[in-house]
Scaffold this motif. Sequence first.
Motif, short mmCIF file in Angstrom:
data_model
loop_
_atom_site.label_atom_id
_atom_site.label_comp_id
_atom_site.label_asym_id
_atom_site.label_seq_id
_atom_site.Cartn_x
_atom_site.Cartn_y
_atom_site.Cartn_z
N ARG A 46 0.53 11.12 -17.46
CA ARG A 46 1.95 10.90 -17.18
C ARG A 46 2.61 10.23 -18.39
NH1 ARG A 46 4.87 9.29 -11.54
NH2 ARG A 46 6.99 9.53 -12.33
N LEU A 47 3.71 10.83 -18.83
CA LEU A 47 4.45 10.35 -19.99
C LEU A 47 5.90 10.08 -19.61
CD1 LEU A 47 3.21 13.05 -22.54
CD2 LEU A 47 2.34 10.71 -22.32
N ALA A 48 6.51 9.16 -20.32
CA ALA A 48 7.93 8.90 -20.13
C ALA A 48 8.52 8.32 -21.40
CB ALA A 48 8.16 7.95 -18.96
N GLU A 49 9.75 8.70 -21.66
CA GLU A 49 10.52 8.05 -22.70
C GLU A 49 11.36 6.94 -22.09
OE1 GLU A 49 12.57 10.68 -25.64
OE2 GLU A 49 11.83 12.30 -24.34
N ASP A 50 11.71 5.96 -22.88
CA ASP A 50 12.68 4.95 -22.46
C ASP A 50 14.05 5.59 -22.62
OD1 ASP A 50 14.42 2.85 -22.12
OD2 ASP A 50 13.16 1.40 -23.17
N ILE A 51 14.57 6.13 -21.52
CA ILE A 51 15.79 6.94 -21.62
C ILE A 51 17.03 6.12 -21.89
CG2 ILE A 51 14.87 8.86 -20.27
CD1 ILE A 51 16.51 7.79 -17.88
N ARG A 52 16.93 4.80 -21.90
CA ARG A 52 18.08 4.02 -22.36
C ARG A 52 18.46 4.42 -23.78
NH1 ARG A 52 16.48 -1.98 -22.26
NH2 ARG A 52 14.62 -1.04 -23.20
N TYR A 53 17.52 4.99 -24.49
CA TYR A 53 17.73 5.41 -25.88
C TYR A 53 17.78 6.92 -25.99
CZ TYR A 53 16.94 0.52 -26.75
OH TYR A 53 17.05 -0.85 -26.73
N GLY A 54 18.09 7.58 -24.90
CA GLY A 54 18.27 9.02 -24.91
C GLY A 54 16.98 9.78 -24.67
N GLN A 55 17.11 11.10 -24.71
CA GLN A 55 15.95 11.99 -24.60
C GLN A 55 15.76 12.64 -25.95
OE1 GLN A 55 16.30 15.22 -21.80
NE2 GLN A 55 14.15 15.74 -21.90
N GLN A 56 14.64 12.34 -26.60
CA GLN A 56 14.45 12.73 -27.98
C GLN A 56 13.27 13.67 -28.22
OE1 GLN A 56 16.86 11.89 -29.78
NE2 GLN A 56 17.69 9.99 -28.95
N ALA A 57 12.20 13.51 -27.47
CA ALA A 57 10.97 14.26 -27.74
C ALA A 57 11.17 15.75 -27.48
CB ALA A 57 9.82 13.74 -26.90
N GLU A 58 10.74 16.57 -28.45
CA GLU A 58 10.78 18.02 -28.31
C GLU A 58 9.37 18.61 -28.27
OE1 GLU A 58 14.70 19.48 -30.62
OE2 GLU A 58 13.28 18.35 -31.85
N GLY A 59 8.40 17.82 -28.61
CA GLY A 59 7.01 18.28 -28.58
C GLY A 59 6.07 17.11 -28.63
N VAL A 60 5.04 17.13 -27.78
CA VAL A 60 4.02 16.08 -27.77
C VAL A 60 2.65 16.73 -27.60
CG1 VAL A 60 5.53 14.28 -26.83
CG2 VAL A 60 4.19 15.72 -25.27
N VAL A 61 1.62 16.02 -28.08
CA VAL A 61 0.25 16.46 -27.88
C VAL A 61 -0.56 15.27 -27.42
CG1 VAL A 61 -0.32 16.10 -30.32
CG2 VAL A 61 -1.77 17.57 -28.91
#
Length: 511
Positions: free
Chosen positions: A438-453
């Motif tokens: 399970r992954l999450a970004e801190d969306i207070r700073y927007g949605q930035q990730a376009e690819g992860v491994v």
Amino acid sequence: MDLSRRVFVTSAAVVAVTAGLPALPATAADTDLSRIPVGSGDTPADLVRKASRVRPTVRQIAWQRLERTAFLHFGVNTFTGLEWGTGDEDPNVFQPTGLDTDQWAQALRDGGFRLAILTVKHHDGFVLYPSRYTDHTVASSSWQSGHGDVLRSFADSMRRHGLKVGVYISPADENQYLHGVYANGSARTTHTIPTLTEGDGRTPGRLFALDATDYGAHMLNTLYEVLTEYGPVDEVWFDGAQGHIPPDKVENYDWDSWYTLVRTLAPDASIAVTGPDVRWVGNEGGLAREDEWSVIPVKENQYGRTDWALSYDTADEGSRAALVVAQPRTDYLQWWPAECDVSIRDGWFYHADQQPKSVDELTEIYFGSVGRNAVLLLNVPPDTDGLLHATDVVRLREFRERVDRELPEDFTSGARKTVTSGGVTVDLGQEREVDRVRLAEDIRYGQQAEGVVVEAYSAGAWAEVVTAGTVGASRILRLAEPVMARRWRVRVTAARGAVRISEFGLYRSRG
């Protein structure tokens, strides 16, 4: 994840931030960070840069954290067997003699839900509380001798059991059409809201002067009652239906005035899904896109209505390519996250001959919604007794128990984490078998990730385990087979801007 050590990404490199993230501006929720204008001269690079700057409001962040919300379709359709009513029903057909909204609340809470939305008014126009502005209400039924108020009971029960309260108020109204109010061709004029009636007894602290058609004013008065007499409301749900009226009759909805009233009377409420805070995912199957963006191109239509620049069912709403394709029709890039609505049964209203979805089906819906950066809105319709059917209650509990087994103990809790220039590495202290990430970004700073491994260390080398595109507020990845390893890491391989990872969880499902 240890939030004292966060990471951000510049291009594809991960850099440590050991002192925590910088504070957001104090007025972030009140600025226009949630939508940024787009112009015809913007280059593709400009569009990506602007998209990377879009931020959610405080209310949108609170909404996203709910993850699982409930719908309760209930009204005259429950007793007529219809899905869309006609507006000329005899109110006396509404007879939920065993109504128990505490039973609803307890079942939803035990099912893992945090907010419930009641269909206060569906397209037929029948209202589940005694309104001053229509006779097509519970007060015209002999149920509880005309003194029944489903909305009051619902709101009190939800709060008593710790759930937030949402209201669905359909813009369409077959009953008001029959009375010559809905779609009557009237011009927009300034109306005083609330419009006091004979013997009203109210002394409003504030009156609103808002532009609306005849029917738009009716909706404003309905909203005023609901938002001032039933306690705090956390979500106001509009759809865009017109009802079963002749095709040459159209009611142009007064979205700007409706939004203004909601924002003033219920400032913490998210306005969905024909609203600026939350959008419809585009289907009624409960499934988000594989890569679901919360920042998408939008345009304004029909008195300020937030609308898709691309079609609601476009397979790609927010990638770099989508931003470019949509540009000629785009007014703003906006934080407009997806809500996935689906019913536990085939219909939205209760029908005795239908059965609830299986636990397996509901689990797939969970991973396809919450697991893809969306919020699940599951409809559980009360039956003709005014209860959630026993079969549905059991299924809700089984569903929650299944999700708990799918994502039990997070192995990274308390584990040693190392942030390097290459990624975030977790040492579990011993080899662990993992099949859920399970992954999450801190969306207070927007949605930035376009690819992860995600990679595991084995036999002296890092090996790829699973990849994904977008992350957003929640991305749950299921591995085809369990992987045994002590050391794990996640790397961002593509991004629009600085990525803050707020969660990197590793689990072994229990079936």
